[in-house]
Design a protein around this motif. Structure first.
Motif, mmCIF file in Angstrom:
data_model
loop_
_atom_site.group_PDB
_atom_site.id
_atom_site.type_symbol
_atom_site.label_atom_id
_atom_site.label_comp_id
_atom_site.label_asym_id
_atom_site.label_seq_id
_atom_site.Cartn_x
_atom_site.Cartn_y
_atom_site.Cartn_z
ATOM 1 N N ASN A 63 111.015 -97.047 -64.099
ATOM 2 C CA ASN A 63 109.746 -96.868 -63.246
ATOM 3 C C ASN A 63 109.894 -95.676 -61.914
ATOM 4 O OD1 ASN A 63 108.439 -97.840 -65.537
ATOM 5 N ND2 ASN A 63 107.709 -99.575 -64.632
ATOM 6 N N ILE A 64 110.714 -96.590 -61.455
ATOM 7 C CA ILE A 64 110.932 -96.427 -60.083
ATOM 8 C C ILE A 64 111.664 -95.048 -60.018
ATOM 9 C CG2 ILE A 64 113.311 -96.943 -58.067
ATOM 10 C CD1 ILE A 64 112.401 -99.446 -58.747
ATOM 11 N N SER A 65 112.660 -95.013 -61.252
ATOM 12 C CA SER A 65 113.352 -93.704 -61.094
ATOM 13 C C SER A 65 112.238 -92.635 -61.920
ATOM 14 C CB SER A 65 114.370 -93.514 -62.195
ATOM 15 O OG SER A 65 114.454 -92.031 -62.476
ATOM 16 N N ALA A 66 111.528 -92.400 -62.343
ATOM 17 C CA ALA A 66 110.166 -91.898 -62.656
ATOM 18 C C ALA A 66 109.667 -91.553 -61.936
ATOM 19 C CB ALA A 66 109.011 -92.705 -63.192
ATOM 20 N N THR A 67 108.767 -92.315 -60.911
ATOM 21 C CA THR A 67 108.096 -92.305 -58.805
ATOM 22 C C THR A 67 109.287 -91.514 -58.273
ATOM 23 O OG1 THR A 67 107.083 -94.185 -60.083
ATOM 24 C CG2 THR A 67 107.220 -93.106 -58.057
ATOM 25 N N PHE A 68 110.506 -91.197 -58.650
ATOM 26 C CA PHE A 68 111.048 -91.166 -57.537
ATOM 27 C C PHE A 68 111.346 -89.276 -57.946
ATOM 28 C CE2 PHE A 68 115.335 -89.284 -55.861
ATOM 29 C CZ PHE A 68 114.883 -89.097 -54.799
ATOM 30 N N SER A 69 111.622 -89.579 -59.289
ATOM 31 C CA SER A 69 111.374 -87.752 -59.855
ATOM 32 C C SER A 69 110.094 -87.196 -59.939
ATOM 33 C CB SER A 69 111.262 -87.864 -61.237
ATOM 34 O OG SER A 69 111.941 -86.598 -61.834
ATOM 35 N N ASN A 70 109.026 -87.650 -59.903
ATOM 36 C CA ASN A 70 107.683 -86.818 -59.669
ATOM 37 C C ASN A 70 107.108 -86.690 -57.785
ATOM 38 O OD1 ASN A 70 106.551 -87.295 -62.456
ATOM 39 N ND2 ASN A 70 106.014 -89.344 -61.477
ATOM 40 N N MET A 71 108.645 -87.500 -57.541
ATOM 41 C CA MET A 71 108.248 -87.739 -55.667
ATOM 42 C C MET A 71 108.707 -86.519 -55.734
ATOM 43 S SD MET A 71 108.508 -90.094 -52.394
ATOM 44 C CE MET A 71 110.408 -90.073 -52.519
ATOM 45 N N GLU A 129 106.943 -82.718 -56.794
ATOM 46 C CA GLU A 129 105.761 -82.697 -56.046
ATOM 47 C C GLU A 129 106.188 -81.918 -54.593
ATOM 48 O OE1 GLU A 129 103.046 -85.870 -54.808
ATOM 49 O OE2 GLU A 129 102.669 -86.286 -57.248
#
Length: 176
Positions: free
Chosen positions: A130-138, A141
């Motif tokens: 989840n952290i990895s996916a959030t960081f990737s999305n960030m 952006e």
């Protein structure tokens, strides 16, 4: 071009052309003779010679400097985030590959704790994903925002250059 005003004094343009060296021989002699006896024009000529010279660059330097600064800031920020992302990815890879299985093996000898450790490791693994996916999305952006900002700066620079060229053409037509 008139070198002299109606009252007999030199014009500002005449004095400036004398300084620039754009007068022909006859005009230069006339101006020199006038300066030899007219104190008022001599003071004005001396003031023009002693004014600080302000040389302007051929192009505006603010935009290129700001673009360089943005690129350097982007490199620093990207470098820091890339290092953090690499640490997270390395930790995830080690976790998934079983590098930390020694810890898990010790718990498996304790009997019932094995089932709780599986659910605990699964939760930790899910948290990292989840952290990895959030960081990737960030990062996607941020990258998009930076690309938009750079594109806007290029458009502003282009518009500024067109306005400057238009102004120069108007000035050329005005002086002709």
């Amino acid at each position: 071009m008139n070198l002299f005003l109606d009252n007999g004094h030199l014009t500002d343009e005449g004095l400036q052309e004398l300084i620039d060296g754009s007068l022909d021989e006859m005009q230069r002699l006339e101006v020199s003779e006038h300066l030899s006896f007219c104190d008022e024009c001599l003071v004005q000529y001396t003031n023009l010679l002693t004014e600080p010279i302000c040389i302007e660059p051929k192009q505006d330097l603010v935009l290129p400097v700001m673009q360089r600064l943005r690129k350097k800031v982007l490199c620093v920020i990207t470098s820091r985030y890339a290092t953090a992302a690499a640490a997270v990815v390395l930790t995830l890879c080690l976790w998934v590959s079983g590098f930390f299985s020694g810890i898990h093996a010790e718990e498996s000898h304790m009997g019932q704790q094995t089932t709780s450790s599986h659910s605990f490791s699964g939760k930790i693994q899910q948290m990292f994903w989840n952290i990895s996916a959030t960081f990737s999305n960030m990062m996607d952006e941020v990258s998009g925002d930076i690309s938009n900002s750079i594109q806007k700066d290029k458009e502003d620079a282009s518009n500024s250059q067109v306005q400057k060229q238009t102004q120069e053409k108007k000035n050329d037509k005005h002086f002709q």
